[in-house]
Design an enzyme around this catalytic site. Structure first.
Site, PDB file in Angstrom:
ATOM      1  N   PHE A 252     -20.079   6.098 106.945  1.00  0.00           N
ATOM      2  CA  PHE A 252     -20.876   6.712 105.871  1.00  0.00           C
ATOM      3  C   PHE A 252     -21.122   5.757 104.712  1.00  0.00           C
ATOM      4  CE2 PHE A 252     -17.932   9.931 107.691  1.00  0.00           C
ATOM      5  CZ  PHE A 252     -18.830  10.470 108.590  1.00  0.00           C
ATOM      6  N   ARG A 598     -40.891   8.139 115.684  1.00  0.00           N
ATOM      7  CA  ARG A 598     -40.534   8.428 117.075  1.00  0.00           C
ATOM      8  C   ARG A 598     -39.032   8.691 117.187  1.00  0.00           C
ATOM      9  NH1 ARG A 598     -42.997   4.566 119.647  1.00  0.00           N
ATOM     10  NH2 ARG A 598     -44.539   5.838 120.738  1.00  0.00           N
ATOM     11  N   PRO A 602     -33.270  12.593 121.584  1.00  0.00           N
ATOM     12  CA  PRO A 602     -33.154  13.865 120.858  1.00  0.00           C
ATOM     13  C   PRO A 602     -31.711  14.301 120.609  1.00  0.00           C
ATOM     14  CG  PRO A 602     -34.803  14.030 122.601  1.00  0.00           C
ATOM     15  CD  PRO A 602     -34.112  12.718 122.802  1.00  0.00           C
ATOM     16  N   GLN A 608     -27.292  13.293 114.288  1.00  0.00           N
ATOM     17  CA  GLN A 608     -27.402  12.653 112.981  1.00  0.00           C
ATOM     18  C   GLN A 608     -27.913  13.613 111.915  1.00  0.00           C
ATOM     19  OE1 GLN A 608     -26.966   9.049 111.664  1.00  0.00           O
ATOM     20  NE2 GLN A 608     -25.396   9.912 112.977  1.00  0.00           N
ATOM     21  N   LYS A 671     -38.627   5.835 112.430  1.00  0.00           N
ATOM     22  CA  LYS A 671     -38.178   5.684 111.053  1.00  0.00           C
ATOM     23  C   LYS A 671     -36.657   5.848 111.009  1.00  0.00           C
ATOM     24  CE  LYS A 671     -42.351   7.851 109.072  1.00  0.00           C
ATOM     25  NZ  LYS A 671     -42.849   8.822 108.070  1.00  0.00           N
ATOM     26  N   GLU A 675     -29.935   8.956 106.669  1.00  0.00           N
ATOM     27  CA  GLU A 675     -29.801   9.516 105.316  1.00  0.00           C
ATOM     28  C   GLU A 675     -30.695  10.724 105.053  1.00  0.00           C
ATOM     29  OE1 GLU A 675     -27.676   5.708 104.275  1.00  0.00           O
ATOM     30  OE2 GLU A 675     -29.391   6.143 105.540  1.00  0.00           O
TER      31      GLU A 675
END
Length: 709
Positions: A252, A598, A602, A608, A671, A675
């Site tokens: 993190f 993209r 998945p 995430q 991308k 975060e």
């Protein structure tokens, strides 16, 4: 001779794949830093300061040295000399000065960790304490302008005349928002093994071909970056340092750069050349010397016409900093880009304190900054009687407000429309306290999410055909984020083979240099290098390479990418219930809808996003490090006092996305997503609390006491 088989295009990218490292981790066979196999290790336990500022007058190690099994006690009196003071955090044990509570002042090294810890308790230190200042206050007399903040952007910005914009407004919001100190608490504590090559260290140093060699096993988000930071302090060439970190048990941001514990182990190992020295921090030590999220005091002002069009945005931030080493978060960054207004102004000031250095923590800067911005936008929507989503979309900019550049892609409106449909936003009651079931008041809230593309250092990858497989090598890192899996998928498609034909190598400085796993840059940055290396390999060797054929490649972004502003976007929806008896807040539902370019996998992407939202729930409801300014230490430095979200705090957290590949992020079209899942979460929850109770909370975390006064 082994030759490659010809295979159809694999079409791995975009497919749901289980984690390549999953079986190793669930069976306990994935070796983390502390578990790397070494022969005859010694064990270190740190000596840390018990004052916040001053000097060590004397340090008595006799009793510790007398304990059977103790090999060495290292203090500033016998520590190896360091070479260059390029990083104050790493330049330790070179004098008797103390800069903050919990700073390393020495170490005991012994045959077992139990002996080392026992002997450390026998060391007697006499201090000459000096007046210290650890109390954060926004009007601190020594606060200063850092000029540049994290990512290298200016600390201040101004367009138009904010005071004029506020005077022209039909509605104004002018409020203070605060966020506390927070500490990273990954499952894997920081740990390191350091070992010097004894033969090379014993020989005369400095001769060509006869330089000392240092091996480090570390929990690191980027071994190449770590090596570059350690080398000048140790007076070594980067090639003399070998760092290994194939698996990391959560980070993190806290493992993004080397902290003082790495240098402590390296220095202790130099006193025992040839013998590996192992050190794992305790949970309590995690609150002292491996960084934290700094505290912020933010004045946020908005002005708008009656139809919701913004006339002015002003964001003024005061935030804490260590006197030893500055870390200035980009708290104002999202404010400069997310919404349009003719009059805009941001500023950042640092408050110098006698505390340990802060560091990256998931979504550094954007996280506290967007809490203020998205809460203020909700307050403005209430004043204007507008739907909070409608207010945000009316102020979506056609070009970047700061630079005037067009966006490479911008689908925030699609995120909101899809999220509103899935979440049932039309069922929300705009008036607070409109829905009550027993003691519980229910409400819904929303917030935008935005995170920029970060600049990265050069990254390279290689492809080598060997033993019937394509060996793809890059010094990337997997923090539990799925790198082992996603880079395998990218490589398989780029080489047009099956995933089973890819042998991925990551996490070692012998591999082609890669930028660290930080700033949501990993997948598109590393993936770009892998794709370019694969293209170069095929161009050079065709579909039938021979044993040993190899090619390299580096990250590639289109030349025209510089003409665009490139951000990831999202929308957070939260439903909460608040007890009218106890003030307890429970998040009953949460949905995040994202515009991430993209999606490579998945399954790992969903992990995430949900992980980010859960971490945001934790910060919203629980997390706060209480720093006792009398002594300079964090009082609640364990899980008994520092609460983090458990399963019961996140019963229904879901994520989805609107997929629009963005070629300006490189050939992957992806991308960053690490975060974007957290940045708007606390604001969405706080806005839902207001919708439920009519009480506006502007201070994190949202604990029951704030709802009962």
């Amino acid at each position: 001779m082994t030759t490659a088989k010809q295979a159809p295009r694999a079409n791995s990218v975009g497919q749901d794949r289980i984690r390549k490292d999953g079986p190793l981790k669930v069976t306990g066979t994935a070796p983390y830093a502390y578990e790397q196999p070494v022969k005859n290790p010694a064990y270190l336990f740190a000596l840390t300061s018990t004052i916040a500022k001053g000097k060590i007058k004397s340090i008595d190690v006799a009793a510790a040295l007398a304990v059977p099994g103790v090999l060495e006690v290292m203090t500033h009196e016998n520590a190896p000399n360091l070479f260059a003071k390029t990083d104050n955090e790493l330049y330790i044990l070179q004098n008797n000065e103390v800069h903050y509570f919990g700073e390393y002042i020495g170490a005991v090294v012994a045959e077992t960790p139990e002996i080392a810890r026992h002997a450390a308790g026998l060391v007697r230190v006499e201090y000459g304490a000096e007046p210290h200042d650890t109390h954060f206050r926004p009007d601190h007399p020594e606060r200063y302008d850092p000029r540049r903040i994290n990512t290298g952007i200016p600390s201040n910005s101004s367009q138009g005349d904010v005071e004029q914009g506020l005077a022209e407004a039909d509605a104004v919001v002018d409020e203070i928002y605060t966020t506390p100190y927070e500490h990273h608490n990954p499952m894997e504590m920081h740990s390191v093994i350091a070992q010097w090559d004894k033969e090379r260290l014993d020989r005369v140093l400095g001769l060509l071909g006869d330089r000392p060699h240092l091996l480090i096993h570390d929990a690191s988000q980027g071994v190449a970056f770590e090596r570059l930071m350690l080398a000048p302090v140790l007076g070594l060439l980067p090639q003399q340092i070998e760092i290994n970190s194939p698996y990391v048990g959560g980070a993190f941001g806290s493992k993004g750069i080397p902290h003082a514990q790495v240098m402590l182990a390296v220095m202790a190992a130099k006193l025992l050349p040839g013998r590996p020295v192992k050190y794992m921090l305790t949970r309590q030590q995690m609150f002292r010397s491996v960084g934290h999220r700094l505290t912020t005091h933010q004045r946020f002002r908005l002005g708008a016409q009656s139809d919701g069009t913004l006339t002015a945005i002003a964001h003024d931030v005061q935030q804490s900093s260590s006197r030893l080493k500055q870390f200035a978060e980009q708290t104002v960054n999202a404010t400069r880009h997310l919404y349009a207004a003719p009059h805009r102004e941001t500023s950042t000031r640092m408050v110098p304190l006698d505390i340990g250095p802060a560091t990256f923590m998931r979504a550094p800067g954007e996280f506290p900054g967007m809490f203020a911005q998205e809460t203020a936008m909700d307050e403005l929507a209430v004043k204007l009687g507008l739907d909070p989503i409608e207010l945000r979309l009316r102020n979506k900019p056609s070009t970047d407000p700061e630079s005037g550049k067009p966006h490479s892609s911008h689908h925030l409106d699609e995120c909101f429309s899809e999220g509103a449909r899935l979440f049932g936003w039309d069922q929300r009651r705009s008036a607070p306290r409109s829905r009550q079931e027993g003691e519980w008041l229910y409400g819904m809230g929303v917030a935008s999410a935005s995170y920029p593309k970060q600049m990265t250092l050069a990254t390279k990858a290689s492809v080598k055909f060997e033993g019937g497989k394509y060996h793809v090598a890059i010094a990337a890192a997997d923090l539990g984020t799925g790198t082992w899996t996603t880079l395998t998928q990218i490589a398989a498609d780029a080489l047009q083979v099956g995933e089973e034909d890819i042998a991925l190598q990551i996490g070692h400085t012998d591999l082609p240099v890669a930028y660290l796993a930080g700033g949501s840059t990993g997948t598109y940055n590393w993936g770009s290098a892998v794709m370019v290396a694969a293209v170069n390999f095929r161009s050079k060797y065709g579909e039938h390479p021979k044993e040993g054929d190899e090619a390299q490649g580096g990250t590639h972004y289109p030349d025209e990418a510089k003409q665009y502003v490139m951000d990831a976007y999202g929308a957070h929806f939260a439903e909460v219930k608040v007890s009218t008896v106890t003030g307890e807040v429970r998040v009953t539902r949460m949905l995040g809808v994202y515009d991430p370019g993209r999606i490579i996998n998945p399954r790992t992407a969903n992990s995430q996003f949900i992980g980010g939202m859960t971490m945001g729930i934790s910060a919203a409801l629980h997390e706060e490090s209480y720093l006792d300014s009398r002594f300079g230490h964090v009082v609640n430095s364990d899980f008994a006092g520092y609460h983090i979200a458990a399963n019961a705090d996140a019963p229904d957290v879901q994520a989805c996305w609107v997929e629009h590949p963005d070629p300006m992020f490189g050939p992957t079209g992806a991308k960053g997503i690490g975060e974007i899942g957290i940045v708007g979460v606390p604001a969405a929850i706080g806005n839902a609390i207001y919708n439920a109770t009519g009480k506006r909370l502007r201070q994190l975390p949202f604990t029951p006491d704030k709802l009962l006064d």
